[in-house]
Scaffold this active site. Structure first.
Site, short mmCIF file in Angstrom:
data_model
loop_
_atom_site.label_atom_id
_atom_site.label_comp_id
_atom_site.label_asym_id
_atom_site.label_seq_id
_atom_site.Cartn_x
_atom_site.Cartn_y
_atom_site.Cartn_z
N TYR A 159 0.79 -0.85 -0.25
CA TYR A 159 -0.03 0.24 0.44
C TYR A 159 1.26 1.15 0.33
CZ TYR A 159 -2.41 3.92 1.89
OH TYR A 159 -2.33 5.55 1.53
N GLU A 262 -10.29 7.70 8.39
CA GLU A 262 -10.78 7.94 6.84
C GLU A 262 -11.72 7.11 6.81
OE1 GLU A 262 -6.43 7.34 5.40
OE2 GLU A 262 -7.98 5.40 3.60
N ARG A 283 -9.24 11.94 10.71
CA ARG A 283 -9.65 12.00 9.84
C ARG A 283 -10.46 12.22 8.92
NH1 ARG A 283 -6.65 9.45 6.88
NH2 ARG A 283 -5.21 10.96 5.90
N GLU A 339 -4.41 16.70 4.40
CA GLU A 339 -3.69 15.87 3.20
C GLU A 339 -3.77 15.91 1.75
OE1 GLU A 339 -5.34 11.68 2.78
OE2 GLU A 339 -3.83 10.74 1.46
#
Ligand code: GCO
Ligand code: MG
Length: 402
Positions: A159, A262, A283, A339
């Site tokens: 990843y 996320e 997040r 981000e």
């Protein structure tokens, strides 16, 4: 003023995006991102079958009431599909409210709390030498914070390390590709990467690392402890977070800060993590956590417990989501980091937007509303292409979190 039309637009300018465009009787339009990577059509269908018919005739000014109507009215609560659909409506209504008021959305949220939104870039490479030059390139662009991911010796792929050096895209095949994972190889390698990076770049650069839900709490504790000498800004998604109390185990052993969220879609996914002070950064995003209305509720709760925001901003979140995120980031008291993964030029063309990058910061648009739109004609030239996220197995073939 009433809602007279709501269009669900699916487009693939390099990757798939789902967008909702709401039109009012006064001709004002608003846009919302509804993209759920690898599961796009389920949200598109949820919107067009179940949400759009209920929107026609409603007052677009009633944002909170519409949110509650869609959330409580479904009876079936939460979940990424429902919450992404609600997010799209909510985001589009904030866009409309801003345009009607003649103000950028951050002014409706209380105005600026800072001059710019600090973003982090992505230094990814197969080995440490190559990642060092990626980090230098980000520093040259003015970035103050960089997330660092490398290949792991002995593993064919992992990843966070893309095929393309500029644009990272993990959803790359119609049927999921398979990766192989070794926790031992990973835990042995990562501290050696950060030792080199700190040595090379000194103490000021903010460093981040994404674990992508691959460890158990005690393994994450070991990783956090081994990274303490390199003082990371955060270790992201160390374990799958369905079991919120599992984070207690990580906390007991390490001072490496933890960021998570996320894949969360409501405040209930992080309620214990926040109120028990088990994390440092939350997040969650506009698109997957119910829009600006719900995300602000999460961040407000977080502020009471010293938890700062760190919204997800990968390429599968469209420029509409990024625009909305920046209005929230600039206005809340407990902003941490945002981000930022650059979109391809094709995507930027389909979604003309007014936010801009300068010297390590993103700046939200000053236009009324969100300051972003979708070019529907251009979007129609990029038809949907099925693309799934990879899956992950241990070396003996056991399914593991990707
Ligand atoms: C990140 C993420 C992403 C996800 C992607 C899945 O921190 O940016 O982990 O890259 O993997 O958003 O769709
Ligand atoms: Mg991540």
């Amino acid at each position: 003023m009433r809602i007279v039309d709501a269009r669900v637009i699916v487009t693939c300018p390099g990757r798939n995006f789902v967008t909702l465009k709401i039109v009012t009787s006064d001709g004002v339009t608003g846009v919302g991102d509804a993209t759920l990577n690898g599961r796009e059509l389920s949200v598109a269908s949820y919107l067009s079958e179940h949400v759009v018919p209920a929107l026609i005739g409603r007052d677009p000014a009633r944002i909170e009431d519409t949110w509650q109507y869609l959330y409580k009215g479904a009876y079936w609560r939460r979940g990424p599909v429902t919450m992404s659909a609600i997010a799209a409506v909510d985001t589009a209504l904030w866009d409309i409210k801003g345009k009607v008021a003649g103000l950028p959305v951050h002014q409706l949220l209380g105005g600026r709390s800072r001059d710019g939104v600090t973003v982090y870039g992505h230094a990814n490479a197969v080995d440490v030498d190559a990642v060092l030059s990626e980090i230098s390139a980000y520093i040259d662009l003015g970035y103050r914070a960089v997330r660092v991911q490398t290949g792991i010796p002995g593993l064919a792929s992992t990843y966070g390390v893309g095929k393309d050096r500029t644009f990272y895209e993990p959803a790359d095949a119609a049927i999921a590709t398979e990766n192989t994972w070794s926790t031992e190889a990973y835990l042995a390698h990562v501290p050696t990467v950060f030792a080199r990076v700190r040595d090379e770049f000194g103490p000021a650069l903010k460093l981040l690392h994404d674990v992508h839900h691959r460890l158990t709490p005690i393994e994450a504790a070991r990783l956090g402890r081994s990274l303490e000498p390199y003082h990371l800004t955060w270790m992201e998604d160390p374990v799958p977070a369905e079991l919120q109390s599992g984070f207690r185990e990580i906390r007991r052993h390490t001072t490496t800060p933890i960021a998570v969220g996320e894949v969360f879609n409501t405040i209930w996914d992080c309620q214990e993590l926040i109120t028990d002070q088990l994390i440092d950064y939350i997040r969650t995003t506009v698109v997957h956590a119910g829009g600006l209305t719900h995300l602000r509720r999460i961040f407000d709760l977080a502020a009471l417990y010293h938890v700062r925001s760190g919204s997800h901003g990968a390429t599968d979140l469209s420029p509409i989501c990024m625009s909305a995120a920046l209005h929230l980031d600039i206005s809340i008291p407990n902003f941490g980091l945002q981000e930022y993964m650059r979109h391809t030029p094709e995507t930027d063309e389909v979604f003309p937007h007014g936010y801009r990058y300068e010297g390590g910061y993103l700046h939200p648009s000053e236009e009324p509303g969100l300051g972003v739109d979708i070019d529907e004609e251009l979007a129609a030239r990029y038809p949907y292409r099925p693309a799934a996220l990879p899956v992950n197995r241990l070396e003996d073939g056991t399914m593991h979190s990707w």
